[in-house]
Design a protein around this motif. Structure first.
Motif, mmCIF file in Angstrom:
data_model
loop_
_atom_site.group_PDB
_atom_site.id
_atom_site.type_symbol
_atom_site.label_atom_id
_atom_site.label_comp_id
_atom_site.label_asym_id
_atom_site.label_seq_id
_atom_site.Cartn_x
_atom_site.Cartn_y
_atom_site.Cartn_z
ATOM 1 N N TYR B 36 0.845 -1.179 0.000
ATOM 2 C CA TYR B 36 0.000 0.000 0.000
ATOM 3 C C TYR B 36 0.890 1.243 0.000
ATOM 4 O O TYR B 36 2.001 1.223 0.531
ATOM 5 C CB TYR B 36 -0.892 0.043 1.240
ATOM 6 N N VAL B 37 0.368 2.334 -0.562
ATOM 7 C CA VAL B 37 1.079 3.605 -0.566
ATOM 8 C C VAL B 37 0.230 4.645 0.167
ATOM 9 O O VAL B 37 -1.009 4.632 0.059
ATOM 10 C CB VAL B 37 1.417 4.069 -2.000
ATOM 11 N N GLN B 38 0.904 5.473 0.936
ATOM 12 C CA GLN B 38 0.213 6.537 1.687
ATOM 13 C C GLN B 38 0.871 7.869 1.372
ATOM 14 O O GLN B 38 2.030 8.104 1.732
ATOM 15 C CB GLN B 38 0.262 6.258 3.189
ATOM 16 N N TYR B 39 0.135 8.745 0.702
ATOM 17 C CA TYR B 39 0.606 10.096 0.436
ATOM 18 C C TYR B 39 0.315 10.961 1.658
ATOM 19 O O TYR B 39 -0.565 10.631 2.466
ATOM 20 C CB TYR B 39 -0.048 10.651 -0.829
ATOM 21 N N PRO B 40 1.029 12.068 1.831
ATOM 22 C CA PRO B 40 0.863 12.898 3.033
ATOM 23 C C PRO B 40 -0.593 13.248 3.304
ATOM 24 O O PRO B 40 -1.317 13.666 2.402
ATOM 25 C CB PRO B 40 1.708 14.132 2.706
ATOM 26 N N ASN B 41 -0.981 13.042 4.549
ATOM 27 C CA ASN B 41 -2.323 13.400 5.027
ATOM 28 C C ASN B 41 -3.438 12.675 4.281
ATOM 29 O O ASN B 41 -4.541 13.204 4.129
ATOM 30 C CB ASN B 41 -2.536 14.915 4.923
ATOM 31 N N GLN B 42 -3.150 11.471 3.820
ATOM 32 C CA GLN B 42 -4.165 10.672 3.147
ATOM 33 C C GLN B 42 -4.215 9.268 3.732
ATOM 34 O O GLN B 42 -3.358 8.883 4.535
ATOM 35 C CB GLN B 42 -3.876 10.597 1.641
ATOM 36 N N GLY B 43 -5.227 8.507 3.331
ATOM 37 C CA GLY B 43 -5.319 7.097 3.719
ATOM 38 C C GLY B 43 -4.426 6.242 2.844
ATOM 39 O O GLY B 43 -3.611 6.740 2.068
ATOM 40 N N LEU B 44 -4.592 4.946 2.954
ATOM 41 C CA LEU B 44 -3.767 3.993 2.213
ATOM 42 C C LEU B 44 -4.423 3.649 0.882
ATOM 43 O O LEU B 44 -5.634 3.447 0.814
ATOM 44 C CB LEU B 44 -3.591 2.714 3.032
ATOM 45 N N GLN B 45 -3.592 3.534 -0.146
ATOM 46 C CA GLN B 45 -4.075 3.113 -1.460
ATOM 47 C C GLN B 45 -3.351 1.829 -1.844
ATOM 48 O O GLN B 45 -2.135 1.732 -1.695
ATOM 49 C CB GLN B 45 -3.792 4.177 -2.515
ATOM 50 N N LEU B 46 -4.093 0.856 -2.367
ATOM 51 C CA LEU B 46 -3.475 -0.385 -2.804
ATOM 52 C C LEU B 46 -2.583 -0.112 -4.009
ATOM 53 O O LEU B 46 -2.993 0.518 -4.989
ATOM 54 C CB LEU B 46 -4.547 -1.404 -3.189
ATOM 55 N N LEU B 47 -1.355 -0.626 -3.940
ATOM 56 C CA LEU B 47 -0.415 -0.503 -5.052
ATOM 57 C C LEU B 47 -0.410 -1.784 -5.878
ATOM 58 O O LEU B 47 -0.563 -1.757 -7.097
ATOM 59 C CB LEU B 47 0.973 -0.217 -4.492
#
Lengths: 116, 111
Positions: B36-47
């Motif tokens: 998973y990837v997490q950009y600043p101040n965001q939730g997790l996104q499946l990579l």
């Protein structure tokens, strides 16, 4: 298709208070999981709900409790807040029955809780 | 019990350089692995994810990961990174009802 939404985005509470966080699952998903992400750490599993029943629980005390509603939205309640409860709380939804291990969990943006 | 170890807490690289983010896991049951990837101040996104079949899995934005059962690893690679890849990356192993995450690797891509 609507993704996972959470409210509120930010919250400040004082030690000893109670808090309720809310999550709406992605359309068509019937399973909701909650995670706590402390600063600089990976998310830690709190519990999962499937069809309004708790389906599994991580290593969190009973003051962390939850609910799932017939529309599959969910609440996380934390009683007697402690300073260490300050964290980002993430909700994730998944679509297959019981949230099996192959299922992708789709995360919301989180609620950032600060306990003073 | 399952666990995930991400060997590097921070990885700084220059734009267009290759990168590898390392992940090792332990699991007593069938293995399903996720990045998973997490950009600043965001939730997790499946990579990307590995469930079965080909041990090399790819994402739509150029990342790939290889499942290595003998080395219990699931390292993430990209041959040429962009500034926009700057984010925190989490490796996770799935069991019956939960994801167990590593502590994350902060990838910083510099111009």
């Amino acid at each position: 298709e609507t993704g996972v939404t959470q409210s509120p985005t930010h919250l400040i509470k004082t030690r000893g208070q109670q808090v309720t966080l809310r999550c709406s699952s992605q359309s068509g998903h019937n399973t909701v999981s909650w995670y706590q992400q402390a600063l600089g750490q990976g998310p830690q599993f709190i519990f999962q709900y499937y069809r309004e029943e708790e389906n599994g629980r991580g290593n969190f005390p009973p003051r962390f409790s939850g609910l799932q509603f017939p529309n599959y939205s969910s609440e996380l309640n934390v009683n007697a807040l402690e300073l260490d409860d300050s964290a980002l709380y993430l909700c994730a939804s998944s679509g297959l029955a019981g949230g099996g291990p192959q299922e992708t969990q789709y995360f919301g943006p989180g609620t950032r809780l600060l306990v003073l | 019990a399952q666990s995930v170890t991400q060997l590097d807490s921070q990885v700084p690289v220059f734009e267009e350089a290759p990168v590898e983010l390392r992940c090792n896991y332990s699991s007593s049951v069938s293995v399903y692995l996720f990045w998973y990837v997490q950009y600043p101040n965001q939730g997790l996104q499946l990579l990307l994810k590995y469930l079965s079949g080909s041990t090399l899995v790819e994402s739509i934005n150029g990342f790939e990961a290889e499942f290595n059962k003998s080395q219990t690893s699931f390292h993430l690679r990209k041959p040429s990174v962009h500034i926009s890849d700057t984010a925190e990356y989490f490796c996770a192993v799935s069991s019956n009802y939960k994801l167990t995450f590593g502590k994350g690797t902060l990838l910083t891509v510099n111009p």
